[in-house]
Design a protein around this motif. Structure first.
Motif, short mmCIF file in Angstrom:
data_model
loop_
_atom_site.label_atom_id
_atom_site.label_comp_id
_atom_site.label_asym_id
_atom_site.label_seq_id
_atom_site.Cartn_x
_atom_site.Cartn_y
_atom_site.Cartn_z
N UNK A 165 150.46 -59.48 41.82
CA UNK A 165 149.11 -59.11 41.36
C UNK A 165 148.10 -59.34 42.49
N UNK A 166 148.13 -60.53 43.07
CA UNK A 166 147.13 -60.85 44.09
C UNK A 166 147.25 -59.93 45.31
N UNK A 168 148.23 -56.76 45.20
CA UNK A 168 147.80 -55.41 44.81
C UNK A 168 146.31 -55.31 44.48
N UNK A 169 145.74 -56.38 43.93
CA UNK A 169 144.37 -56.32 43.41
C UNK A 169 143.35 -56.18 44.54
N UNK A 170 142.36 -55.33 44.29
CA UNK A 170 141.24 -55.17 45.23
C UNK A 170 140.03 -56.01 44.78
N UNK A 171 140.17 -56.67 43.62
CA UNK A 171 139.05 -57.42 43.05
C UNK A 171 139.15 -58.93 43.27
N UNK A 172 140.30 -59.41 43.70
CA UNK A 172 140.44 -60.84 44.01
C UNK A 172 140.97 -61.00 45.42
N UNK A 173 140.58 -62.11 46.05
CA UNK A 173 141.06 -62.33 47.42
C UNK A 173 142.14 -63.41 47.44
#
Length: 173
Positions: A165-166, A168-173
């Motif tokens: 998830x981390x 792939x996600x563009x909303x969390x760093x």
């Protein structure tokens, strides 16, 4: 992580309400792992048990998917949509905001709804909460209250410490 994404989505105008709902799937389904937070006053409005998908795991959710008919939960950020009355009564449509992670939520009919298997009495009988087809189901006793609080463009974040998830996600760093 929830705050990081919430503030980005709020800035972009995608989230219109000052409400953040967090579901922490790193916790056991026997624990209250859903929080509704009023971001304007920094207060927890409600805390509850919440189900995960039947193919995501037994007591703990460990496997997630964006695929139709996977019967798994999807991680990440959602905006809450409109309500409707379905087979579980009052239900809330959810729009996944992360491509490849949860953007298929509406097509999969992943919604928040009440369920008999999402109650503390079920935990006492089974040793864990019941599981859904991927929906975050909540106790019937409070489903109308939760849905009323969070409907119409608030932020819902489903968390699990998954490296996939981390990455792939563009909303969390």
């Amino acid at each position: 992580k929830a705050l990081e994404g919430y503030f980005q989505l709020k800035e972009q105008g995608i989230i219109q309400k000052d409400i953040l709902t967090i579901i922490d799937f790193s916790l056991s389904s026997t624990q209250k792992r859903l929080w509704v937070i009023d971001m304007a006053t920094n207060t927890v409005l409600l805390q509850s048990v919440v189900s995960h998908g039947r193919n995501s795991g037994e007591e703990f959710a460990t496997s997630f998917s964006n695929e139709s008919n996977s019967y798994k939960s999807s991680l990440g950020f959602y905006t809450t949509g409109e309500t409707y009355n379905g087979k579980h009564g009052l239900s809330l449509k959810l729009d996944g905001l992360e491509y490849g992670i949860n953007n298929n939520a509406r097509n999969r009919a992943v919604v928040m709804h009440g369920a008999d298997y999402a109650a503390e009495s079920f935990i006492k009988q089974q040793g864990r909460l019941g599981r859904s087809q991927g929906c975050p189901a909540v106790p019937y006793a409070i489903h109308k209250e939760i849905i009323g609080m969070i409907k119409d463009k608030s932020c819902l974040f489903i968390y699990h410490p998954s490296r996939n998830y981390e990455k792939q996600s563009k909303l969390v760093s």
